[in-house]
Design an enzyme around this catalytic site. Structure first.
Site, mmCIF file in Angstrom:
data_model
loop_
_atom_site.group_PDB
_atom_site.id
_atom_site.type_symbol
_atom_site.label_atom_id
_atom_site.label_comp_id
_atom_site.label_asym_id
_atom_site.label_seq_id
_atom_site.Cartn_x
_atom_site.Cartn_y
_atom_site.Cartn_z
ATOM 1 N N TYR A 141 1.049 -1.232 0.006
ATOM 2 C CA TYR A 141 0.065 0.025 0.018
ATOM 3 C C TYR A 141 1.090 1.183 0.010
ATOM 4 O O TYR A 141 0.778 2.101 0.959
ATOM 5 C CB TYR A 141 -0.752 0.102 1.363
ATOM 6 N N HIS A 146 -2.132 7.510 -3.031
ATOM 7 C CA HIS A 146 -3.455 6.515 -2.915
ATOM 8 C C HIS A 146 -3.867 6.587 -1.497
ATOM 9 O O HIS A 146 -4.988 6.683 -1.359
ATOM 10 C CB HIS A 146 -2.844 5.226 -3.452
ATOM 11 N N ARG A 155 -12.080 7.857 6.045
ATOM 12 C CA ARG A 155 -11.623 8.152 7.411
ATOM 13 C C ARG A 155 -11.942 9.555 7.664
ATOM 14 O O ARG A 155 -12.847 10.175 7.683
ATOM 15 C CB ARG A 155 -10.359 7.672 7.983
#
Ligand code: MN
Length: 432
Positions: A141, A146, A155
């Site tokens: 990740y 991104h 969030r």
């Protein structure tokens, strides 16, 4: 430096120049049957090939003609239907095979050219297979853009990156069994989804099917359980790179992912390109990674140019109507590089096996048209993409084909990955 040219005719903009020579697994279609119902039948067993221009070089045939006789390794590796046994031979043999092939393919060298009819297969006659047996698949990740975009949407826009993100390359263990080679269709998944306006989840067909533009690397050397790989050694453990589409069902993912991470929203399918570009072919395209601030822990520090300048594009091709380019970005945006990913992956003693695949995580740039997923490009569907046929896309429709392409270009030398494509088929009927 004089540019190398080959006696094989290579189209000017081909990804597969003599500087590339990527490995894959192919078999030959029965001549003339590609468009018939017999298209799945192949005349010969799958085996190892190398791509140049619009041809596949049959390494089994090259080997049987004696061109590798003076290089000491078991030539049966070229008859296998996965690359693993070839990869296990190690970088020294890979280098010798690559150097030999380069020299055999150079303009002026007649030895292999004289046998061209025995070793060259036109790409349209080659049926490409999954290139490696993938034992384990890890997805990182590692793109800051991104992770920030997703953090803002899911969030808190003010604290989009979680506290750990700049201290370690976040990742999860994915599913290896559902990785398919480019060109293999994927069915839209069913799953458990929680509508925002309802108290309880429902079981339904995913309505938020997405792609993730990623680059994957194939592990080229095993480690023992308990052993660590440092960032300076990490490249010895990477065989090569491929394009990777980590298909994602966002509605399933957003309900299931807390607290243990992605599961059924991800493991219904991932697509990998047919050709694995050896790290050696990417050497001249090395580039800087973004500055890492705050400083990372010692085991994640590295020296030198550890990223690669790979230009990337994503296209959506509807069943009818024109193809639309929806994303243009570059692998050089990645905050965490592959060497750091491998160092982190093994720092606790987790062992690597040849053929394992590690993917970068979605590659997004800073601009709105450089985001590597529909989730970000349409900002969770609030800003749909207009298609040339007048329809719009928030996510991927049934029968859309998603095509990802990637290439490096410098000093007139092009080394590319071809494409990874996959068509989304309607969900299968559910028998309860
Ligand atoms: Mn992913």
């Amino acid at each position: 430096m004089e540019k190398l040219t080959s006696w094989v005719e290579i189209p000017p903009n081909s990804d597969f120049s003599i500087y590339n020579l990527p490995y894959g697994i192919f078999s030959e279609w029965l001549v003339g049957t590609q468009t018939t119902a017999k298209a799945t039948q192949t005349a010969e067993k799958a085996r190892v090939g190398v791509r140049i221009g619009d041809y596949v070089i049959d390494l089994k045939a090259v080997s049987e003609l004696g061109f590798f006789d003076d290089i000491a390794f078991d030539k049966n590796v070229f008859q296998k239907n996965v690359l693993n046994d070839f990869i296990i031979l190690g970088k020294n043999i890979h280098s010798q095979v690559r150097n030999r092939l380069t020299s055999l393919l150079l303009r002026g060298n007649e030895s292999l050219k004289n046998q061209a009819d025995k070793v060259l297969v036109k790409v349209e006659n080659a049926n490409m297979h999954l290139p490696v047996h993938i034992g384990d698949y890890t997805d990182f990740y590692s793109s800051e853009e991104h992770a920030t975009n997703v953090g803002k949407m899911f969030r808190d826009p003010a604290n989009a990156l979680l506290p750990n993100w700049k201290h370690l390359p976040v990742g999860y263990h994915g599913r290896a069994s559902s990785i398919v080679v480019s060109g293999t269709p994927i069915h839209r998944p069913w799953g458990q989804v929680k509508p925002a306006d309802q108290e309880n989840p429902v079981f339904k067909i995913s309505q938020m099917l997405d792609f993730e533009l990623e680059i994957a690397f194939v592990v080229g050397k095993e480690t023992a359980l308990g052993e660590r790989v440092s960032t300076s050694e990490a490249e010895d453990y990477i065989f090569g790179l491929a394009l990777f589409n980590d298909w994602s069902a966002r509605d399933i993912q957003s309900w299931e992912y807390v607290p243990l991470g992605p599961f059924l929203g991800k493991n219904f399918g991932s697509s990998i390109s047919a050709w694995i570009v050896p790290l050696e072919a990417l050497e001249i395209f090395r580039t800087q990674t973004p500055t890492q601030e705050p400083a990372v822990l010692d085991y994640l520090k590295f020296e030198g140019l550890k990223n690669y300048d790979i230009q990337l594009e994503v296209m959506i091709k509807p069943q009818h109507g024109e193809t639309k380019k929806v994303c243009q970005t570059n692998f050089n945006y990645m905050y965490w590089n592959m060497c750091q990913q491998l160092a982190h992956h093994t720092v606790n003693g987790c062992n690597l096996r040849v053929g394992d695949v590690c993917a970068s995580g979605t590659i997004s740039g800073k601009e709105k048209d450089s985001f590597g997923s529909m989730l970000e490009l349409t900002w969770r569907g609030t800003n749909p993409i207009a298609m040339p046929d007048g329809t719009e896309r928030k996510f991927i429709n049934d029968y859309d084909t998603v095509i990802m392409m990637g290439f490096c270009e410098k000093n007139n030398i092009r080394v590319g990955f071809g494409e990874v494509s996959g068509q989304i088929l309607p969900a299968t009927a559910f028998k309860s």
